[in-house]
Design a protein around this motif. Structure first.
Motif, PDB file in Angstrom:
ATOM      1  N   LEU A  63       8.265  30.218  68.852  1.00 16.39           N
ATOM      2  CA  LEU A  63       7.679  30.405  70.582  1.00 16.39           C
ATOM      3  C   LEU A  63       8.890  31.374  71.067  1.00 16.39           C
ATOM      4  N   GLN A  64       9.832  31.369  70.845  1.00 19.90           N
ATOM      5  CA  GLN A  64      10.896  32.428  71.100  1.00 19.90           C
ATOM      6  C   GLN A  64      10.319  33.902  71.086  1.00 19.90           C
ATOM      7  N   TYR A  65      10.051  34.001  69.730  1.00 22.34           N
ATOM      8  CA  TYR A  65       9.650  35.384  69.397  1.00 22.34           C
ATOM      9  C   TYR A  65       8.421  35.726  70.126  1.00 22.34           C
ATOM     10  N   GLU A  66       7.321  34.817  70.246  1.00 25.02           N
ATOM     11  CA  GLU A  66       5.986  34.901  70.641  1.00 25.02           C
ATOM     12  C   GLU A  66       6.194  35.574  72.201  1.00 25.02           C
ATOM     13  N   LEU A  67       6.973  34.656  72.974  1.00 20.89           N
ATOM     14  CA  LEU A  67       7.164  34.959  74.387  1.00 20.89           C
ATOM     15  C   LEU A  67       7.705  36.326  74.436  1.00 20.89           C
ATOM     16  N   ARG A  68       8.929  36.320  73.819  1.00 24.30           N
ATOM     17  CA  ARG A  68       9.426  37.695  73.925  1.00 24.30           C
ATOM     18  C   ARG A  68       8.581  38.873  73.697  1.00 24.30           C
ATOM     19  N   PHE A  69       7.865  38.889  72.793  1.00 25.07           N
ATOM     20  CA  PHE A  69       6.787  39.912  72.381  1.00 25.07           C
ATOM     21  C   PHE A  69       5.774  40.190  73.205  1.00 25.07           C
ATOM     22  N   LEU A  70       5.325  39.069  74.067  1.00 22.13           N
ATOM     23  CA  LEU A  70       4.306  39.074  75.290  1.00 22.13           C
ATOM     24  C   LEU A  70       5.193  39.937  76.357  1.00 22.13           C
ATOM     25  N   LEU A  83      15.573  40.896  82.200  1.00 24.97           N
ATOM     26  CA  LEU A  83      15.901  39.424  82.861  1.00 24.97           C
ATOM     27  C   LEU A  83      15.157  38.170  82.388  1.00 24.97           C
ATOM     28  N   LEU A  84      13.960  38.555  82.328  1.00 25.60           N
ATOM     29  CA  LEU A  84      12.809  37.351  81.584  1.00 25.60           C
ATOM     30  C   LEU A  84      13.172  37.105  80.195  1.00 25.60           C
ATOM     31  N   LYS A  85      13.346  38.327  79.137  1.00 26.94           N
ATOM     32  CA  LYS A  85      13.498  37.963  78.050  1.00 26.94           C
ATOM     33  C   LYS A  85      14.789  37.345  77.796  1.00 26.94           C
ATOM     34  N   ALA A  86      15.845  37.489  78.824  1.00 30.82           N
ATOM     35  CA  ALA A  86      16.993  36.765  78.838  1.00 30.82           C
ATOM     36  C   ALA A  86      16.894  35.323  78.934  1.00 30.82           C
ATOM     37  N   LEU A  87      16.060  35.161  79.972  1.00 28.70           N
ATOM     38  CA  LEU A  87      15.780  33.620  80.453  1.00 28.70           C
ATOM     39  C   LEU A  87      15.156  32.875  79.205  1.00 28.70           C
ATOM     40  N   VAL A  88      14.342  33.471  78.745  1.00 29.58           N
ATOM     41  CA  VAL A  88      13.414  33.098  77.627  1.00 29.58           C
ATOM     42  C   VAL A  88      14.575  32.557  76.334  1.00 29.58           C
ATOM     43  N   THR A  89      15.337  33.384  76.203  1.00 31.61           N
ATOM     44  CA  THR A  89      16.323  33.031  74.961  1.00 31.61           C
ATOM     45  C   THR A  89      17.239  31.833  75.666  1.00 31.61           C
TER      46      THR A  89
END
Length: 428
Positions: A63-70, A83-89
């Motif tokens: 899920l983390q990989y897919e959200l960061r890719f999107l 910032l959004l990538k960091a938040l997802v992580t």
């Protein structure tokens, strides 16, 4: 129309070889009256010509990989995107750590469960005549196995890279044991097992005898149209490498060969350019550039992405650049595992018409393909032979330019689809 349920984690993802393998075939399948029903990860663009379901992985690693890719694909300011990538992580981190304590599989492993659950509904609704898993990630075949066992629909498993290598050391590891089990059930239950190389199929068949059809199918390529793009001799000769680099697949020998060549022909250094597309330099290549400096004639261009100004995809830009290059370089890498795979980029290389220098054994499957199509193959461990081949290209270029190779590549998607349809016809 005949319905096929196609499981492909990577589908309509620009620049991903596993995606291109299946998406290049879709127009030809549609022309043959096949109606694809596709289940893929959400990272690729939706295809509206047929049912196409994009689903997320169940577990935090996928899920983390897919959200960061999107997020990477979204058009937004870089600080906001970062910032959004960091938040997802940060949000996924606690659950990710818990998963990794217990499960040590590929990032995408849980997508197989998501795809299997969604696939049951697709089978009930669309009544496919075949389940076709093509990958890429092993989770794709995991989903294919579950669906076949639950529905009884014939299953074709197309394995891009071997799931297991005989020379693997950590055979006690969870990932090895899972992949070994998955290879076993594929060979036992799939109506047809497809590999891209003869050696990979033979190795799998030796470990787990294949009960259904077993076939070697070269994936071929169908690059985008590039009207008006033609090769023209420039004031420098460009050797182009496209694709990933790694410690086991590096440019170290090529760098050393060029360095030796420039020692004998100093004037050539100003005329030779090596272009690197698709990835950064690996550690081995970087160390070799320090030991054998080539100056500014070695250029890293990185990954070509979608260009909003021209509307060209990364793949289209890559193919245009290939066609403008003087010589294309393909690496096979080092180690015994090289016998079991062929870099997918070679099939696009072959369709450009440009001369190819293959750093591989003439006894390998890659070497045989290049030689059959009129290209050059050099032992990757023989620095002198590499330097001699480079000198030959440079001399020809200086005298008359480098003409297109006259042999037409037989490795097209049209040929691949004909063979694939024959396989499906036998099992259905």
């Amino acid at each position: 129309k005949k319905n096929w349920l196609i499981l492909a984690y990577l589908f309509n993802v620009d620049g991903k070889a596993a995606s291109q393998t299946i998406t290049d075939r879709i127009p030809l399948l549609l022309d043959q009256g096949i109606r694809p029903v596709v289940i893929s990860a959400p990272i690729g663009d939706r295809d509206h010509r047929f049912p196409h379901v994009r689903i997320f992985s169940l577990m935090p690693s996928g899920l983390q990989y897919e959200l960061r890719f999107l997020l990477k694909k979204k058009k937004m300011a870089k600080p906001v995107k970062g910032l959004l990538k960091a938040l997802v992580t940060i949000i996924c981190l606690p659950f990710y750590l818990i998963e990794r304590i217990v499960i040590h599989l590929d990032t995408h492993w849980s997508w197989g469960i998501s795809a299997a659950f969604r696939g049951i509904w697709s089978v009930l609704r669309h009544r496919p005549e075949v389940i076709y898993s093509t990958a890429g990630p092993s989770s794709t075949h995991f989903a294919g196995y579950i669906l076949h066992r639950m529905t009884g629909v014939p299953w074709v498993s197309e394995i891009h890279d071997p799931l297991v290598y005989d020379i693997e050391q950590r055979r006690w590891g969870q990932r090895y044991r899972f992949n070994n089990w998955l290879e076993k059930v594929i060979c036992r239950h799939a109506a047809a097992v497809i590999y891209f190389t003869e050696h990979a199929l033979a190795s799998a068949d030796r470990r787990h005898p294949v009960r259904g059809l077993k076939r070697v199918l070269r994936p071929g390529a169908a690059p985008p149209d590039t009207p008006g793009v033609v090769y023209r001799k420039q004031d420098t000769i460009h050797f182009g490498h496209f694709g990933s680099l790694a410690v086991t697949r590096n440019l170290g020998r090529l760098i050393e060969a060029l360095y030796r060549l420039f020692q004998d022909h100093p004037a050539w250094q100003a005329k030779v350019v090596v272009d690197i597309y698709g990835s950064g330099l690996d550690d081995v290549s970087k160390r070799c550039l320090v030991a054998f400096p080539l100056g500014c004639r070695f250029h890293e261009h990185g990954r070509l992405e979608f260009d909003a100004g021209t509307g060209k995809s990364g793949r289209q830009q890559v193919f245009e650049t290939m066609k403008r290059s003087d010589v294309l370089v393909i690496l096979h890498g080092s180690g015994l595992i090289c016998d079991e795979y062929i870099p997918s980029k070679v099939y696009e290389y072959l369709l450009t018409g440009r001369p190819i220098l293959g750093l591989t054994s003439d006894r390998s499957e890659l070497g045989r393909i290049l030689l059959e199509c009129g290209h050059s193959v050099v032992d990757p461990d023989d620095i002198g032979a590499i330097a001699k081949a480079l000198a030959g290209f440079i001399t020809t270029w200086r005298n008359s330019g480098l003409p297109a190779v006259s042999v037409t590549s037989p490795y097209t998607v049209e040929a691949t689809v004909r063979q694939f349809l024959a396989i499906v016809e036998k099992i259905t």
